[in-house]
Design a protein around this motif. Structure first.
Motif, PDB file in Angstrom:
ATOM      1  N   VAL A  92     -57.521 -32.927 -32.660  1.00  0.00           N
ATOM      2  CA  VAL A  92     -56.446 -32.315 -33.448  1.00  0.00           C
ATOM      3  C   VAL A  92     -56.270 -30.863 -33.052  1.00  0.00           C
ATOM      4  N   GLN A  93     -57.393 -30.181 -32.914  1.00  0.00           N
ATOM      5  CA  GLN A  93     -57.349 -28.765 -32.577  1.00  0.00           C
ATOM      6  C   GLN A  93     -56.682 -28.552 -31.223  1.00  0.00           C
ATOM      7  N   LEU A  94     -57.059 -29.375 -30.248  1.00  0.00           N
ATOM      8  CA  LEU A  94     -56.460 -29.239 -28.915  1.00  0.00           C
ATOM      9  C   LEU A  94     -54.953 -29.467 -28.955  1.00  0.00           C
ATOM     10  N   CYS A  95     -54.556 -30.503 -29.709  1.00  0.00           N
ATOM     11  CA  CYS A  95     -53.109 -30.777 -29.841  1.00  0.00           C
ATOM     12  C   CYS A  95     -52.395 -29.566 -30.433  1.00  0.00           C
ATOM     13  N   GLN A  96     -52.993 -29.011 -31.476  1.00  0.00           N
ATOM     14  CA  GLN A  96     -52.359 -27.877 -32.148  1.00  0.00           C
ATOM     15  C   GLN A  96     -52.212 -26.690 -31.202  1.00  0.00           C
ATOM     16  N   ILE A  97     -53.283 -26.386 -30.502  1.00  0.00           N
ATOM     17  CA  ILE A  97     -53.247 -25.232 -29.588  1.00  0.00           C
ATOM     18  C   ILE A  97     -52.199 -25.453 -28.499  1.00  0.00           C
ATOM     19  N   ALA A  98     -52.223 -26.663 -27.906  1.00  0.00           N
ATOM     20  CA  ALA A  98     -51.265 -26.948 -26.838  1.00  0.00           C
ATOM     21  C   ALA A  98     -49.834 -26.875 -27.380  1.00  0.00           C
TER      22      ALA A  98
END
Ligand SMILES: Nc1ncnc2c1ncn2[C@@H]1O[C@H](COP(=O)(O)OP(=O)(O)O)[C@@H](O)[C@H]1O
Ligand SMILES: [Mg+2]
Lengths: 356, 223
Positions: free
Chosen positions: B200-206
């Motif tokens: 989730v965090q990676l998706c948000q950052i990207a």
């Protein structure tokens, strides 16, 4: 030539009292002729119908009845592809600029050219050319958010002019700008009008804008044209109270406040001074009228108000003087003969002090 | 943690990523045009059309109000018809996509509605066709908002996919239930949660990065 013939626009709006729908006439039977190559100003208060009217020219708003002709093309009869083609020859600029936020200045100016299917290199040349005309060529890679209001409007103008329209419509294009920037944008519109010879229709609620650049004007009130003509004529001989009121902000009141209580009499009487208001424009403004009078007639002249202004670049003056002495009526005759615009304010008993 | 378990988690992560990626793609592909149609047919839109708008809007609302678990079970016949089975990661992609389409539709519609009406009018005044307005004005101007909404969709799908996993779809949700819950292995449970959080965090950052690159409506973001 832009011709509006009997334009009416009726909106169906919710009635506040009954809750039902009722008709609201935003425009009533408006007819105007706008000469090719002129700058035509339409002024009116907020809600007078100005935006509705100008939007009827390119059919962003369809009149309920009446006809609009632009260069003998009946806009009101067009739709679909024909209308879109006609619109390409009518540029429009807006109070809120309406630039594409996610396109650079270059991309914004290129937008109408993309719609017309221009090739890449022609497009680049044209964008550069028009950008330098509006003096925004140093900003081509920037985004609108990085520009000042005046620069945004220059981009708006460049975009509107990109595919060489015959007509430029301006909906309060300077209303969001400070006075200094307003002046420079108006000067640009005027230069463009002179250089490219295109017809400009602008709407505004500010007489100053009209005074600065327009040749002809119309006053719109409650959806109706109440006064129309050359700017010089309307400014010097306003007929309607709406016009006079709007003019009072740009043309100084003919009489100082301290005159408000005085009783002016139309008929002469013993010991009375004659108070006159002179308006003059063009070359007359530069003639030494006062010294002329003093030399030719046995009168004393007291200048109460003197004010010189410009309509476009024509000097336009207002002078309120008081004549006393034997020959004041003869002096008046003389001024009338000179085709000066003279308005007799009246005879007043005491010799009044010059208002500070 | 044994090598077997690590492999299991790796496989689960891969399956989850696959389900999310596939269903996101399908949901974008259908939801984006759906959102555009919702927006342009709305009152005040460039192709306003009451019946079309009402029907689509109703369908979207129904799709969005159905809880995912119920939707997943309810469309099992449809899923079978599409992929031939109702279990496994490919089968899970169907309900995941169906659940995400209306969400994407609304998100896109909302992003497009936020575009200044004046910009659209300016394009009309320049003689743009409705299609040109969609392609050259609505989508580019709405892009940062759309990207933000799509990020949210992907993140929701990560959560939904875990839920689908508990119903036999495989992936991290499946592992969490079978090992963490049924065999009571708290470490495995924790590991799946950590992996999901990281995803989730990676998706948000990207997503945030992508949105900020495409956004030019602020002074300080000049590139
Ligand atoms: N779409 C509309 N529906 C109903 N009333 C409208 C609409 N557009 C404009 N009006 C009304 O028509 C009048 C004239 O509006 P407008 O042309 O925008 O005035 P102006 O530009 O002179 O301020 C206003 O009273 C406004 O409320
Ligand atoms: Mg207006």
């Amino acid at each position: 030539m832009i011709r509006l013939r009997g334009i009416s626009k009726v909106y169906s709006i919710k009635d506040a009292e009954s809750g039902g729908m009722r008709d609201f006439h935003a425009l009533r039977d408006v007819s105007l002729d706008i000469e090719d190559g002129s700058i035509y100003g339409i002024i009116g208060r907020s809600g007078a119908g100005k935006s509705t009217l100008i939007r009827c020219v390119n059919m962003l708003e369809r009149p309920t009845s009446g006809q609009v002709f632009v260069n003998d093309m009946e806009m009101t009869s067009l739709s679909g592809a024909e209308l879109r083609t006609a619109r390409r020859k009518i540029g429009m600029i807006f109070q809120s600029f309406n630039l594409l936020v996610n396109r650079t200045v270059y991309g914004n100016i290129a937008f109408p050219l993309e719609l017309e299917g221009w090739g890449k290199s022609d497009m680049r040349d044209r964008v550069r050319e028009i950008a330098s005309l509006v003096e925004i060529d140093g900003k081509l890679d920037q985004y609108p958010a990085q520009l000042s209001g005046g620069q945004k409007q220059r981009v708006g103008i460049a975009r509107a002019l990109a595919n060489r329209p015959d007509v430029l419509l301006s909906d309060e294009a300077t209303s969001a700008l400070d006075p200094q920037t307003t002046k420079s944008v108006l000067r640009l519109i005027r230069d463009i009008n002179e250089k490219l010879g295109l017809t400009v229709v602008l709407i505004t609620h500010e007489m100053n804008v009209i005074k600065e650049i327009c040749h002809s004007m119309a006053v719109l009130e409650s959806g109706q044209v109440v006064e129309e003509g050359s700017v010089l004529n309307v400014f010097t001989r306003p007929e309607k109270s709406a016009t006079k009121e709007m003019l009072s902000h740009v043309i100084h009141s003919p009489l100082p406040e301290s005159f408000a209580d005085l009783q002016f009499s139309k008929a002469p009487f013993q010991g009375a001074d004659l108070t006159l208001q002179l308006s003059f424009f063009g070359t007359l403004a530069t003639r030494p009228i006062i010294s002329d009078l003093a030399r030719k007639f046995n009168v004393d002249i007291n200048i109460l108000v003197a004010h010189i202004d410009h309509i476009r670049s024509t000097p336009f003056g207002t002078l309120v003087i008081q004549l006393s002495g034997e020959e004041k009526e003869a002096a008046l005759e003389y001024m009338l003969d000179m085709k000066l615009k003279v308005e007799v304010i009246g005879y007043v008993a005491r010799s009044v002090e010059l208002a500070s | 943690m044994s090598q077997d378990l690590l492999n299991l988690l790796l496989e689960g992560s891969r399956d989850t990523a696959y389900m999310v990626a596939m269903s996101s793609l399908i949901a974008f592909a259908i939801g984006l045009p759906l959102g555009v149609v919702l927006s342009v047919t709305s009152p005040g839109g460039i192709l306003r059309n009451k019946p079309v708008n009402a029907v689509l809007s109703l369908a979207v609302n129904i799709g969005r109000s159905a809880p995912f678990v119920i939707l997943m079970i309810a469309i099992i016949p449809f899923t079978r018809w599409v992929v031939g089975t109702s279990i496994g990661i490919n089968a899970a992609v169907v309900p995941l996509s169906v659940a995400a389409i209306p969400f994407v539709g609304r998100v896109v519609e909302t992003s497009l509605r936020e575009i200044d009406q004046g910009i659209i009018e300016a394009a009309e005044s320049m003689g743009a066709t409705p299609f040109e307005i969609i392609r050259k004005v609505l989508l580019p101007e709405g892009l940062p908002g759309i990207i933000g909404g799509l990020t949210l969709t992907v993140i929701n799908l990560v959560g939904y996919s875990a839920m689908a996993g508990t119903l036999g779809a495989g992936g991290l949700g499946d592992i969490a239930v079978r090992y963490g819950y049924q065999r009571f292995m708290p470490k495995v449970m924790l590991a799946t949660v950590v992996i999901l959080v990281i995803m989730v965090q990676l998706c948000q950052i990207a997503g945030d990065k992508l949105a900020s690159i495409t956004r030019h409506d602020r002074k300080d973001l000049s590139d």
